[in-house]
Motif scaffolding. Sequence first.
Motif, mmCIF file in Angstrom:
data_model
loop_
_atom_site.group_PDB
_atom_site.id
_atom_site.type_symbol
_atom_site.label_atom_id
_atom_site.label_comp_id
_atom_site.label_asym_id
_atom_site.label_seq_id
_atom_site.Cartn_x
_atom_site.Cartn_y
_atom_site.Cartn_z
ATOM 1 N N MET A 49 31.348 6.583 -27.934
ATOM 2 C CA MET A 49 31.663 7.500 -26.827
ATOM 3 C C MET A 49 32.939 8.272 -27.168
ATOM 4 O O MET A 49 33.992 7.671 -27.337
ATOM 5 N N ARG A 50 32.796 9.543 -27.346
ATOM 6 C CA ARG A 50 33.963 10.353 -27.674
ATOM 7 C C ARG A 50 34.106 11.456 -26.654
ATOM 8 O O ARG A 50 33.125 12.052 -26.227
ATOM 9 N N PHE A 51 35.338 11.699 -26.324
ATOM 10 C CA PHE A 51 35.549 12.745 -25.340
ATOM 11 C C PHE A 51 36.967 13.275 -25.483
ATOM 12 O O PHE A 51 37.939 12.525 -25.409
ATOM 13 N N ARG A 52 37.099 14.544 -25.772
ATOM 14 C CA ARG A 52 38.429 15.155 -25.762
ATOM 15 C C ARG A 52 38.307 16.646 -25.473
ATOM 16 O O ARG A 52 37.295 17.277 -25.787
ATOM 17 N N ALA A 53 39.341 17.172 -24.836
ATOM 18 C CA ALA A 53 39.325 18.588 -24.484
ATOM 19 C C ALA A 53 40.744 19.043 -24.214
ATOM 20 O O ALA A 53 41.614 18.236 -23.869
ATOM 21 N N ALA A 54 40.965 20.312 -24.404
ATOM 22 C CA ALA A 54 42.248 20.898 -24.024
ATOM 23 C C ALA A 54 42.089 21.500 -22.629
ATOM 24 O O ALA A 54 41.112 22.194 -22.367
ATOM 25 N N VAL A 55 43.038 21.178 -21.767
ATOM 26 C CA VAL A 55 42.971 21.719 -20.402
ATOM 27 C C VAL A 55 43.646 23.084 -20.410
ATOM 28 O O VAL A 55 44.860 23.181 -20.589
ATOM 29 N N GLU A 56 42.852 24.116 -20.259
ATOM 30 C CA GLU A 56 43.408 25.464 -20.292
ATOM 31 C C GLU A 56 43.878 25.909 -18.912
ATOM 32 O O GLU A 56 44.994 26.344 -18.735
ATOM 33 N N ALA A 57 42.962 25.782 -17.948
ATOM 34 C CA ALA A 57 43.297 26.235 -16.591
ATOM 35 C C ALA A 57 43.656 25.018 -15.761
ATOM 36 O O ALA A 57 42.873 24.540 -14.935
ATOM 37 N N VAL A 58 44.868 24.531 -15.991
ATOM 38 C CA VAL A 58 45.247 23.287 -15.317
ATOM 39 C C VAL A 58 45.377 23.494 -13.812
ATOM 40 O O VAL A 58 45.088 22.618 -13.016
ATOM 41 N N SER A 59 45.763 24.699 -13.399
ATOM 42 C CA SER A 59 45.929 24.929 -11.958
ATOM 43 C C SER A 59 44.584 24.885 -11.235
ATOM 44 O O SER A 59 44.504 24.424 -10.099
ATOM 45 N N VAL A 60 43.536 25.337 -11.900
ATOM 46 C CA VAL A 60 42.208 25.271 -11.276
ATOM 47 C C VAL A 60 41.794 23.811 -11.102
ATOM 48 O O VAL A 60 41.347 23.388 -10.026
ATOM 49 N N PHE A 61 41.976 23.033 -12.156
ATOM 50 C CA PHE A 61 41.644 21.617 -12.108
ATOM 51 C C PHE A 61 42.447 20.935 -11.004
ATOM 52 O O PHE A 61 41.922 20.148 -10.210
ATOM 53 N N TYR A 62 43.717 21.277 -10.943
ATOM 54 C CA TYR A 62 44.605 20.684 -9.947
ATOM 55 C C TYR A 62 44.139 21.005 -8.528
ATOM 56 O O TYR A 62 44.060 20.146 -7.665
ATOM 57 N N LYS A 63 43.791 22.270 -8.319
ATOM 58 C CA LYS A 63 43.407 22.682 -6.964
ATOM 59 C C LYS A 63 42.078 22.062 -6.548
ATOM 60 O O LYS A 63 41.893 21.724 -5.376
ATOM 61 N N ILE A 64 41.164 21.928 -7.501
ATOM 62 C CA ILE A 64 39.884 21.296 -7.159
ATOM 63 C C ILE A 64 40.127 19.851 -6.739
ATOM 64 O O ILE A 64 39.601 19.375 -5.737
ATOM 65 N N THR A 65 40.993 19.181 -7.499
ATOM 66 C CA THR A 65 41.298 17.794 -7.167
ATOM 67 C C THR A 65 41.954 17.712 -5.794
ATOM 68 O O THR A 65 41.644 16.842 -4.989
ATOM 69 N N GLN A 66 42.834 18.673 -5.553
ATOM 70 C CA GLN A 66 43.514 18.732 -4.259
ATOM 71 C C GLN A 66 42.514 18.894 -3.113
ATOM 72 O O GLN A 66 42.655 18.310 -2.050
ATOM 73 N N ALA A 67 41.516 19.712 -3.356
ATOM 74 C CA ALA A 67 40.547 20.020 -2.310
ATOM 75 C C ALA A 67 39.746 18.784 -1.906
ATOM 76 O O ALA A 67 39.345 18.653 -0.754
ATOM 77 N N VAL A 68 39.492 17.884 -2.864
ATOM 78 C CA VAL A 68 38.664 16.731 -2.530
ATOM 79 C C VAL A 68 39.476 15.452 -2.325
ATOM 80 O O VAL A 68 38.951 14.454 -1.853
ATOM 81 N N GLU A 69 40.745 15.527 -2.649
ATOM 82 C CA GLU A 69 41.573 14.322 -2.669
ATOM 83 C C GLU A 69 41.660 13.648 -1.295
ATOM 84 O O GLU A 69 41.660 12.437 -1.182
ATOM 85 N N LYS A 70 41.713 14.468 -0.241
ATOM 86 C CA LYS A 70 41.865 13.924 1.112
ATOM 87 C C LYS A 70 40.628 13.146 1.560
ATOM 88 O O LYS A 70 40.671 12.357 2.485
ATOM 89 N N LEU A 71 39.534 13.430 0.894
ATOM 90 C CA LEU A 71 38.263 12.876 1.337
ATOM 91 C C LEU A 71 38.116 11.406 0.962
ATOM 92 O O LEU A 71 37.659 10.597 1.737
ATOM 93 N N GLN A 72 38.490 11.089 -0.265
ATOM 94 C CA GLN A 72 38.245 9.753 -0.775
ATOM 95 C C GLN A 72 39.356 9.338 -1.715
ATOM 96 O O GLN A 72 39.891 10.168 -2.450
ATOM 97 N N LYS A 73 39.636 8.031 -1.727
ATOM 98 C CA LYS A 73 40.686 7.531 -2.607
ATOM 99 C C LYS A 73 40.232 7.563 -4.066
ATOM 100 O O LYS A 73 41.001 7.817 -4.961
ATOM 101 N N ARG A 74 38.956 7.269 -4.262
ATOM 102 C CA ARG A 74 38.393 7.304 -5.615
ATOM 103 C C ARG A 74 37.185 8.212 -5.602
ATOM 104 O O ARG A 74 36.408 8.201 -4.657
ATOM 105 N N PHE A 75 37.065 9.008 -6.629
ATOM 106 C CA PHE A 75 35.826 9.773 -6.713
ATOM 107 C C PHE A 75 35.273 9.714 -8.129
ATOM 108 O O PHE A 75 35.849 9.066 -9.021
ATOM 109 N N ILE A 76 34.132 10.331 -8.309
ATOM 110 C CA ILE A 76 33.427 10.218 -9.585
ATOM 111 C C ILE A 76 33.499 11.563 -10.304
ATOM 112 O O ILE A 76 33.290 12.613 -9.678
ATOM 113 N N ILE A 77 33.809 11.513 -11.584
ATOM 114 C CA ILE A 77 33.715 12.732 -12.391
ATOM 115 C C ILE A 77 32.655 12.494 -13.446
ATOM 116 O O ILE A 77 32.685 11.477 -14.155
ATOM 117 N N LYS A 78 31.731 13.413 -13.536
ATOM 118 C CA LYS A 78 30.688 13.314 -14.556
ATOM 119 C C LYS A 78 30.869 14.510 -15.483
ATOM 120 O O LYS A 78 30.825 15.654 -15.039
#
Lengths: 360, 294
Positions: free
Chosen positions: B1-30
């Motif tokens: 299992m290999r997985f690596r990536a460079a995060v280019e648009a970190v603010s987008v990732f951050y905001k998406i996480t922010q949007a769902v963060e209030k909903l659940q303490k743990r969530f799933i990323i696929k």
Amino acid sequence: MSEEQPPILTASMHDLRHFATILRGINFNNVRATVTILHRGLLVKVEEARTITATAFIFSDIFDEYIYHSENQQNDNLMESSQGELLDNTMFEVSLNTLIDCLNIFGTGGPTSSGTGGSGGNKRWRKQGEGSDNESGEENEARGRGRRIEPISTTGSEKHTGMHMTYAGGGYPLTLLIAEDASGPTTTCEISTYEPEPQLDLDFDNDRMILKIILKSSWFRDALSELDPSCDKLTFVSNPPEMTNNPRNGKQRKGSATKPILRIKAGGNFGTTEMDYPNDRDVLESFECTRSISFSYRFTHIAKTLRALQSSTKTSLRIDDEGLLSLQFMMPSPKARGPEGEGAQAFIDFHCLPLDEDVV
Amino acid sequence: MRFRAAVEAVSVFYKITQAVEKLQKRFIIKFTPENMHIICNHEANEGGTQVWSQIKIDSIFADYRIQSNADNQITMAISSEALLAALRSASASSTSATAYQVEEILMKLAKKNDRAVLRFDITGTTSVGRRVKVTHDVLVDVMKPHEVAKLAEPLCPDPDLHILLPPLQKLRTIVERLRPMSDILAFRANNNGKLQVSISTETARVQTEWKNLLNPKLNEEQAEEEGEKDLDKIFTVHVSTRSFLKFLNSHVISTSTIACVCQNHCLILYVYIGDATDVGGVLTFYIPAIIDGD
């Protein structure tokens, strides 16, 4: 029903911030307010712990439209006299929190408005200072006000939220129509009204008045905001100015050095704070005191006046011989006014009973 | 299992996480080779709101490499708070001049003390030109393929209507005022551009109405059907005010949002990320209806 009989009250305004600010000034926690509709305007009153009442006087001229169809039409001749007009009223109760939340539904009646109200108050305060510097008096000041208030209200927010309010009569809800602009959303609020319950009347009898002070709200606000919120008691101590001095002459302060003409004392578990006001016309615009008094009030009650105090321009403080405290706050008006409009400025009136010193 | 990536648009990732963060303490990323899916499907979360999202890899990551035995997909459960903290550290420093300038953010799946972590390697330079390296390890649980197979989007009937919502920021202000008044919010709309958000209690009835909104047609088939329908018919769904307010947290990321009403079943909200022309992804919120509304 509106076809056959016009609603008891129809009122509208193009900018509701001023209205919302005044109501927020008397918003105690989760209480119902009694609204009295008069020909001259609205009277909104709240009460807490049967000790303190707050009344907002909102005169009809701050509304763009204000029509009151009294149910008691037979009293037409009574209405001629001012006493009759007071009798010819319609009362109902409404949840003040809900009303304020509704007015602020677009977030436009909110703290920004009190912010601009506050800055407006500061500007005005400075202007009055200037007014008293040059002796040309009231008229000059009023004209200056008319000229200079305008930019404040336009820069405060680009968009105004308009409101249309109707009350059809007993049993009907208070209906508000709120819209930001023609293209935006409109909000319809129907707030349930209730039969008015008997009110606590803390009438201030001018004949029994011992102390009367008029001062700029900022002086009073600064004093109260100095105090630690953990205080539980606030005492007003006042002494008549020394008779040897001319009380009208602010320059001579010999008396106040020994006996303070006005002292605010706050006490709590962690100590006491004392603040003295000098007998200076720049600070206390007018001061009348017939004998030495000292009355205490619960600090949490006085603290309830802070919100109104913050958005007001001038404060009148009166105490009668039994210690009933009356605090009147003049609210800045949103419109530029000529001198004749001065009398009809909205104000908020707090009445508070003193603590019983024997018990405390 | 290999997985690596460079995060280019970190603010987008951050905001998406922010949007769902209030909903659940743990969530799933696929993570799949093409998309990142953020899934909140916890039964226990308040009000039963679910989020299923699909975000194009290109809109956030670069140099993306993924390999696994499960069809080159990796699914993990992650603490929203910890992920948010890592992303905050990566995105805040790129804006503020005080700490350091971020040059590169590498995200990879790693092992630490025999536990899987999602490692964020942030490299940058300080104001005096020194290189710094900050590493955040966010503990994750990599899910097994049979667990992943159980994940299923909620089934909904064909929606009665689609409507483009007004700016969420504005909607949020209004719903915030309604929140103390009522726990249940009525969401009404018709196929003629009308939207009503209202509450009704003993104390007050408050309704805010928008007109002339767009009713997007998702496909031609639907457009044909529409001709026969009564455009002015109002469809209603009652939802929990608190759940709706949580969905409105996505105002930070949304450019446009489409709401679908399945009368008496649920409210579906598609929050589009990125420009209308170049949609980088979509967050789908399912808010179940409260049937015993009034």
